[in-house]
Design an enzyme around this catalytic site. Structure first.
Site, PDB file in Angstrom:
ATOM      1  N   ASP A 113       0.853  -1.187   0.000  1.00 50.88           N
ATOM      2  CA  ASP A 113       0.000   0.000   0.000  1.00 50.88           C
ATOM      3  C   ASP A 113       0.887   1.234   0.000  1.00 50.88           C
ATOM      4  O   ASP A 113       2.112   1.144   0.085  1.00 50.88           O
ATOM      5  CB  ASP A 113      -0.972  -0.002   1.177  1.00 50.88           C
ATOM      6  CG  ASP A 113      -0.283   0.213   2.519  1.00 50.88           C
ATOM      7  OD1 ASP A 113       0.963   0.243   2.575  1.00 50.88           O
ATOM      8  OD2 ASP A 113      -0.994   0.344   3.533  1.00 50.88           O
ATOM      9  N   ILE A 114       0.261   2.381  -0.128  1.00 49.58           N
ATOM     10  CA  ILE A 114       0.993   3.653  -0.162  1.00 49.58           C
ATOM     11  C   ILE A 114       0.936   4.240   1.243  1.00 49.58           C
ATOM     12  O   ILE A 114      -0.150   4.554   1.756  1.00 49.58           O
ATOM     13  CB  ILE A 114       0.378   4.612  -1.197  1.00 49.58           C
ATOM     14  CG1 ILE A 114       0.429   3.970  -2.586  1.00 49.58           C
ATOM     15  CG2 ILE A 114       1.094   5.954  -1.177  1.00 49.58           C
ATOM     16  CD1 ILE A 114      -0.335   4.723  -3.656  1.00 49.58           C
ATOM     17  N   GLU A 173      -5.769   2.395  -1.396  1.00 45.56           N
ATOM     18  CA  GLU A 173      -4.381   2.585  -1.841  1.00 45.56           C
ATOM     19  C   GLU A 173      -3.594   1.281  -1.803  1.00 45.56           C
ATOM     20  O   GLU A 173      -2.364   1.282  -1.852  1.00 45.56           O
ATOM     21  CB  GLU A 173      -3.694   3.666  -1.002  1.00 45.56           C
ATOM     22  CG  GLU A 173      -3.205   3.235   0.364  1.00 45.56           C
ATOM     23  CD  GLU A 173      -4.288   3.147   1.453  1.00 45.56           C
ATOM     24  OE1 GLU A 173      -3.898   2.938   2.602  1.00 45.56           O
ATOM     25  OE2 GLU A 173      -5.481   3.289   1.163  1.00 45.56           O
TER      26      GLU A 173
END
Length: 177
Positions: A100-101, A143
């Site tokens: 994920d970010i 995300e």
């Protein structure tokens, strides 16, 4: 047709006349109807082609994430259903990388959702450049992304994960907010 007397001397001709105007009108009408039919067939062919293009677009939309252009979770699930059993039975290695970010909510809160969307899009594009054509990148949700790496052992998967991490990390974006 010539007419002859008994000694085969021509003495006249027989002429017959037939009114073909009705047949001509029928032939003309038949030709007109035939041309209309051809035009309708061409129109149907154009409609069939447009429908085929629209169906391909709908199919693509059903399988891809509209924001990032990568596959969606639904497509990944379908694909894995097909491949997992075969991979296990044939002892073909495969790997997943879920990532994920970091601090993505902060990006959305501070710079807005348009900037957040750009971060998601650019991240997906960077990852796509790093993976093989046989690999599948899917947006898992929000995300989060998942990479499915067929025919990949643990060591190669770790290398790919690090390569992806470095590429994403080096993708610096300037956001204004």
């Amino acid at each position: 047709s010539p007419i002859f007397d008994a000694s085969q001397v021509p003495i006249g001709h027989i002429l017959t006349f037939q009114d073909v105007s009705q047949e001509r009108r029928l032939v003309q009408e038949l030709n007109r109807q035939n041309e209309l039919l051809h035009e309708r067939n061409r129109s149907l062919d154009r409609t069939r082609l447009e429908l085929s293009k629209a169906n391909r677009k709908l199919e693509e939309m059903a399988l891809t994430d509209s924001l990032t252009g990568c596959y969606n979770r639904h497509y990944l699930t379908q694909r894995l259903t097909q491949e997992m059993n075969a991979n296990i039975q044939q002892k073909i290695p495969f790997a997943f990388i879920l990532f994920d970010i970091d601090f993505f909510k902060t990006v959305n809160d501070r710079y807005g959702h348009v900037s957040g969307d750009e971060v998601l899009y650019r991240t997906a594009q960077i990852v796509k450049q790093e993976i093989r054509s046989s690999d599948i990148l899917a947006r898992y949700g929000g995300e989060e992304f998942i990479l499915y790496l067929p025919c990949t052992d643990r060591d190669r998967a770790a290398q790919m994960a690090e390569q992806v991490r470095i590429s994403v990390e080096q993708n610096i974006m300037k956001l204004s907010g």
